[in-house]
Design a protein around this motif. Sequence first.
Motif, PDB file in Angstrom:
ATOM      1  N   MET A  15       4.975 -12.026 -18.012  1.00  0.00           N
ATOM      2  CA  MET A  15       5.495 -13.271 -19.222  1.00  0.00           C
ATOM      3  C   MET A  15       5.383 -12.840 -20.629  1.00  0.00           C
ATOM      4  O   MET A  15       6.233 -13.040 -21.454  1.00  0.00           O
ATOM      5  N   HIS A  16       4.360 -12.195 -20.807  1.00  0.00           N
ATOM      6  CA  HIS A  16       3.764 -11.710 -22.291  1.00  0.00           C
ATOM      7  C   HIS A  16       4.856 -10.544 -22.671  1.00  0.00           C
ATOM      8  O   HIS A  16       5.169 -10.566 -23.787  1.00  0.00           O
ATOM      9  N   LEU A  17       5.224  -9.850 -21.624  1.00  0.00           N
ATOM     10  CA  LEU A  17       6.262  -8.813 -21.964  1.00  0.00           C
ATOM     11  C   LEU A  17       7.432  -9.395 -22.364  1.00  0.00           C
ATOM     12  O   LEU A  17       8.249  -8.903 -23.172  1.00  0.00           O
ATOM     13  N   LEU A  18       8.075 -10.342 -21.427  1.00  0.00           N
ATOM     14  CA  LEU A  18       9.003 -10.975 -22.006  1.00  0.00           C
ATOM     15  C   LEU A  18       9.035 -11.757 -23.259  1.00  0.00           C
ATOM     16  O   LEU A  18      10.163 -11.604 -24.288  1.00  0.00           O
ATOM     17  N   GLN A  19       7.860 -12.164 -23.601  1.00  0.00           N
ATOM     18  CA  GLN A  19       7.839 -12.950 -25.002  1.00  0.00           C
ATOM     19  C   GLN A  19       7.779 -11.911 -25.843  1.00  0.00           C
ATOM     20  O   GLN A  19       8.495 -11.980 -26.865  1.00  0.00           O
ATOM     21  N   GLU A  20       7.326 -10.560 -25.978  1.00  0.00           N
ATOM     22  CA  GLU A  20       7.359  -9.734 -26.867  1.00  0.00           C
ATOM     23  C   GLU A  20       8.431  -8.945 -26.993  1.00  0.00           C
ATOM     24  O   GLU A  20       8.860  -7.963 -27.634  1.00  0.00           O
ATOM     25  N   ASP A  21       9.366  -9.018 -26.023  1.00  0.00           N
ATOM     26  CA  ASP A  21      10.933  -8.268 -26.126  1.00  0.00           C
ATOM     27  C   ASP A  21      10.404  -6.971 -25.592  1.00  0.00           C
ATOM     28  O   ASP A  21      11.291  -6.191 -25.561  1.00  0.00           O
ATOM     29  N   GLY A  22       9.287  -6.544 -24.917  1.00  0.00           N
ATOM     30  CA  GLY A  22       9.266  -5.461 -23.918  1.00  0.00           C
ATOM     31  C   GLY A  22      10.275  -5.564 -22.682  1.00  0.00           C
ATOM     32  O   GLY A  22      10.477  -4.325 -22.249  1.00  0.00           O
ATOM     33  N   LEU A  23      10.272  -6.742 -22.062  1.00  0.00           N
ATOM     34  CA  LEU A  23      11.381  -6.928 -21.135  1.00  0.00           C
ATOM     35  C   LEU A  23      12.338  -7.938 -21.472  1.00  0.00           C
ATOM     36  O   LEU A  23      12.143  -8.672 -22.583  1.00  0.00           O
ATOM     37  N   SER A  24      13.554  -8.044 -21.236  1.00  0.00           N
ATOM     38  CA  SER A  24      14.712  -8.666 -21.809  1.00  0.00           C
ATOM     39  C   SER A  24      15.132  -9.809 -20.893  1.00  0.00           C
ATOM     40  O   SER A  24      15.545 -10.865 -21.519  1.00  0.00           O
ATOM     41  N   LEU A  25      14.885 -10.030 -19.802  1.00  0.00           N
ATOM     42  CA  LEU A  25      15.542 -11.064 -18.957  1.00  0.00           C
ATOM     43  C   LEU A  25      14.973 -11.039 -17.606  1.00  0.00           C
ATOM     44  O   LEU A  25      14.361 -10.349 -17.051  1.00  0.00           O
ATOM     45  N   GLU A  31      19.656   5.304 -30.691  1.00  0.00           N
ATOM     46  CA  GLU A  31      19.617   5.705 -29.140  1.00  0.00           C
ATOM     47  C   GLU A  31      19.984   4.865 -28.249  1.00  0.00           C
ATOM     48  O   GLU A  31      19.952   3.707 -28.496  1.00  0.00           O
ATOM     49  N   SER A  32      20.177   5.491 -27.182  1.00  0.00           N
ATOM     50  CA  SER A  32      20.535   4.811 -26.201  1.00  0.00           C
ATOM     51  C   SER A  32      19.530   3.819 -25.410  1.00  0.00           C
ATOM     52  O   SER A  32      18.388   4.127 -25.911  1.00  0.00           O
ATOM     53  N   LYS A  33      19.740   2.326 -25.266  1.00  0.00           N
ATOM     54  CA  LYS A  33      18.710   1.397 -25.031  1.00  0.00           C
ATOM     55  C   LYS A  33      18.103   1.363 -23.673  1.00  0.00           C
ATOM     56  O   LYS A  33      18.846   1.970 -22.715  1.00  0.00           O
ATOM     57  N   LEU A  34      17.145   0.964 -23.640  1.00  0.00           N
ATOM     58  CA  LEU A  34      16.497   0.642 -22.367  1.00  0.00           C
ATOM     59  C   LEU A  34      16.053  -0.894 -21.949  1.00  0.00           C
ATOM     60  O   LEU A  34      15.741  -1.496 -23.061  1.00  0.00           O
ATOM     61  N   ILE A  35      16.514  -1.051 -20.949  1.00  0.00           N
ATOM     62  CA  ILE A  35      16.427  -2.869 -20.822  1.00  0.00           C
ATOM     63  C   ILE A  35      15.578  -3.039 -19.437  1.00  0.00           C
ATOM     64  O   ILE A  35      15.717  -2.356 -18.545  1.00  0.00           O
ATOM     65  N   GLY A  36      14.736  -3.827 -19.462  1.00  0.00           N
ATOM     66  CA  GLY A  36      13.851  -4.120 -18.432  1.00  0.00           C
ATOM     67  C   GLY A  36      14.226  -5.793 -17.820  1.00  0.00           C
ATOM     68  O   GLY A  36      14.023  -6.479 -18.841  1.00  0.00           O
ATOM     69  N   MET A  71       8.344  -5.115 -11.195  1.00  0.00           N
ATOM     70  CA  MET A  71       7.472  -6.051 -10.589  1.00  0.00           C
ATOM     71  C   MET A  71       6.073  -5.780 -10.930  1.00  0.00           C
ATOM     72  O   MET A  71       5.222  -6.380 -10.326  1.00  0.00           O
ATOM     73  N   SER A  72       5.603  -4.836 -11.719  1.00  0.00           N
ATOM     74  CA  SER A  72       4.189  -4.701 -11.884  1.00  0.00           C
ATOM     75  C   SER A  72       3.766  -4.527 -13.418  1.00  0.00           C
ATOM     76  O   SER A  72       4.933  -4.170 -14.282  1.00  0.00           O
ATOM     77  N   GLU A  73       2.651  -4.422 -13.812  1.00  0.00           N
ATOM     78  CA  GLU A  73       2.283  -4.428 -14.913  1.00  0.00           C
ATOM     79  C   GLU A  73       2.448  -2.944 -15.500  1.00  0.00           C
ATOM     80  O   GLU A  73       2.944  -2.553 -16.502  1.00  0.00           O
ATOM     81  N   SER A  74       2.060  -1.969 -14.579  1.00  0.00           N
ATOM     82  CA  SER A  74       2.276  -0.556 -15.107  1.00  0.00           C
ATOM     83  C   SER A  74       3.846  -0.481 -15.373  1.00  0.00           C
ATOM     84  O   SER A  74       4.099   0.463 -16.199  1.00  0.00           O
ATOM     85  N   ALA A  75       4.752  -0.760 -14.412  1.00  0.00           N
ATOM     86  CA  ALA A  75       6.276  -0.467 -14.811  1.00  0.00           C
ATOM     87  C   ALA A  75       6.654  -1.217 -16.060  1.00  0.00           C
ATOM     88  O   ALA A  75       7.488  -0.988 -16.801  1.00  0.00           O
ATOM     89  N   GLY A  76       6.166  -2.597 -16.002  1.00  0.00           N
ATOM     90  CA  GLY A  76       6.407  -3.189 -17.319  1.00  0.00           C
ATOM     91  C   GLY A  76       6.004  -2.588 -18.592  1.00  0.00           C
ATOM     92  O   GLY A  76       6.811  -2.493 -19.482  1.00  0.00           O
ATOM     93  N   LEU A 101       0.713  -1.511   0.073  1.00  0.00           N
ATOM     94  CA  LEU A 101       0.033   0.274   0.039  1.00  0.00           C
ATOM     95  C   LEU A 101       0.799   1.360   0.052  1.00  0.00           C
ATOM     96  O   LEU A 101       0.500   2.256  -0.419  1.00  0.00           O
ATOM     97  N   SER A 102       2.107   1.101   0.611  1.00  0.00           N
ATOM     98  CA  SER A 102       2.717   2.342   0.814  1.00  0.00           C
ATOM     99  C   SER A 102       3.658   2.736  -0.452  1.00  0.00           C
ATOM    100  O   SER A 102       4.254   3.735  -0.757  1.00  0.00           O
ATOM    101  N   ARG A 103       3.484   1.749  -1.503  1.00  0.00           N
ATOM    102  CA  ARG A 103       4.448   1.708  -2.845  1.00  0.00           C
ATOM    103  C   ARG A 103       3.615   1.071  -3.859  1.00  0.00           C
ATOM    104  O   ARG A 103       4.248   0.236  -4.614  1.00  0.00           O
ATOM    105  N   PRO A 104       2.368   1.602  -4.282  1.00  0.00           N
ATOM    106  CA  PRO A 104       1.680   1.071  -5.285  1.00  0.00           C
ATOM    107  C   PRO A 104       2.221   1.204  -6.675  1.00  0.00           C
ATOM    108  O   PRO A 104       3.251   1.757  -6.822  1.00  0.00           O
ATOM    109  N   GLU A 105       1.701   0.449  -7.645  1.00  0.00           N
ATOM    110  CA  GLU A 105       2.243   0.311  -9.129  1.00  0.00           C
ATOM    111  C   GLU A 105       2.790   1.649  -9.640  1.00  0.00           C
ATOM    112  O   GLU A 105       3.742   1.582  -9.990  1.00  0.00           O
ATOM    113  N   GLU A 106       1.817   2.433  -9.307  1.00  0.00           N
ATOM    114  CA  GLU A 106       2.238   3.922 -10.220  1.00  0.00           C
ATOM    115  C   GLU A 106       3.465   4.595  -9.515  1.00  0.00           C
ATOM    116  O   GLU A 106       4.094   5.165 -10.146  1.00  0.00           O
TER     117      GLU A 106
END
Length: 504
Positions: A311-321, A264-269, A245-250, A214-219
């Motif tokens: 897991m879907h974000l990992l599948q789509e390469d939105g997240l990397s590892l 451009e410089s890369k972003l990795i999740g 750790m969250s849908e919003s951050a992912g 509650l002290s640190r929600p997704e947003e």
Amino acid sequence: SQNRLLIKNGKIVNANGITDNDVFIEDGIIKQLGRNLIIPGGTRIIDARGNFVIPGGIDPHTHLELKLMGATSVDDFYQGTKAAIAGGTTMIMDFVIPDKGESLLETYQVWREKADEKVCCDYGLHVAVTWWSEETTRKEMEILCKEHGINSFKMFMAYKGALMVTDPELYNIFEVCKDVGALAMVHAENGDIIVENTKRLLANGVTGPEGHELSRPEEVEAEAVNRAAVIASQVSCPLYVVHVMSESAGNQVSRIRQLKQEGESKLIGETLACALGTTWACCTGKPWSFQAAHILSPPLRPKESTPTHLMHLLQEDGLSLVGSDNCTFTLDQKKELGTDFSKIPNGVNGVEDRMSVVWEKGVETGIIDVTRFVEITSTNAAKIFNIYPQKGCLAVGSDADIVIWNPRKTRVISAKTHHQANDFNIFEGMECHGVPEYVIVNGRVCVDEGELKAVQGFGKFVPTPTHSPYLYGSGEQDGEAELNGVPQPVEVTVDDVREKVKNM
Ligand code: URP
Ligand code: ZN
Ligand code: ZN
Ligand code: ZN
């Protein structure tokens, strides 16, 4: 002979495909890959028929014997790497974390001394930059990169008062990372908001573990991801968001990652095994200690769709590892210190079960295939931290860090049988397909037909060179035109200036 090994009849899986080949290993290195290999007599032969032969897992995120929030995590470099091997991970990357005011270099040495004699498998290090000084920080970061095999620095946007750095500090540190060809990593949570929310919750009598999320929600997580990405792009620094750790951050990582243009410089999740394997919902109605055992930051989310979404974000390469963020405390440690939710030592297990959890939630469900499994558990870490193809693939010349993975066998995760030092497992009772029947660490069989034979001190420190081509491209651009070393006057256009600022 102990130093020669032939793995026959397996399906060799690399990130770019599967082949039917045999693997010949000598002196810790893959020497041949193919069919009908001619090999010396006395070579031990392992039959891998029906199994996958995969690159050993690389866990990019552990905290072994880390002092955090008044407690020291109980998996040390021996027990932590032994547990890693038991689960099919053959390299870990741990975080050197100096207190504010402490020298980065000296703390790095402390970590080397803790780890070198204990590690059962190879390891690398990231260094946390927890404070900024005009006089020393840049210099120390440069020396760590040039002389000590460091190419990544983690900054905390949370843990206010302890580890957190401010936005201007992030800006400066990111700029140094860019200048030295390193990777900036962030713990993305808004530490200021967490402090205010915590005060309000405690004032209203919410003191138990339920107050943590509650002290640190997704947003609060997603906001910090966006802010870190904005700051990094001001100085064109590649950025790696740890423990998404969250849908919003992912979604935030994935969205910004897609916006990036070529060059451009890369972003990795990175996400975590715990976020794929369980949720905060499993704690509903459970006793205090069960809930406290599930506390880490950013927290497990109550939303039960989170693991599948990540897991879907990992599948789509939105997240990397996938990392583990293994940072284990006993129930006693959690209880003793956790007089309210904000004081419960943060951290969960995962170094042993990461591979199984990703397999179960990713491959077994059909969301990802075996090659993507290899990519997100091993190959991408090797590429990002610039140790590919020494690690992260099965190729001639690579280190013989290999797992023979039997997808038909199952095991049930339990604290009763795990090899970790703590007395709780957040995946307790999970049945997983996929068992590492053999785990080969630098050519040595350390899990042999399922039996663990890890050797203390067998692992080595693996230096990670800067300017990973995966993050910085292969050629380095030079801003200025030179002739025989003398800068030449050039006509400057608005676009040139833009380009120059980009490369500053
Ligand atoms: O709760 C966590 N994640 N503990 C380890 C420290 C960190 O922030 O990664
Ligand atoms: Zn963190
Ligand atoms: Zn759980
Ligand atoms: Zn961590």
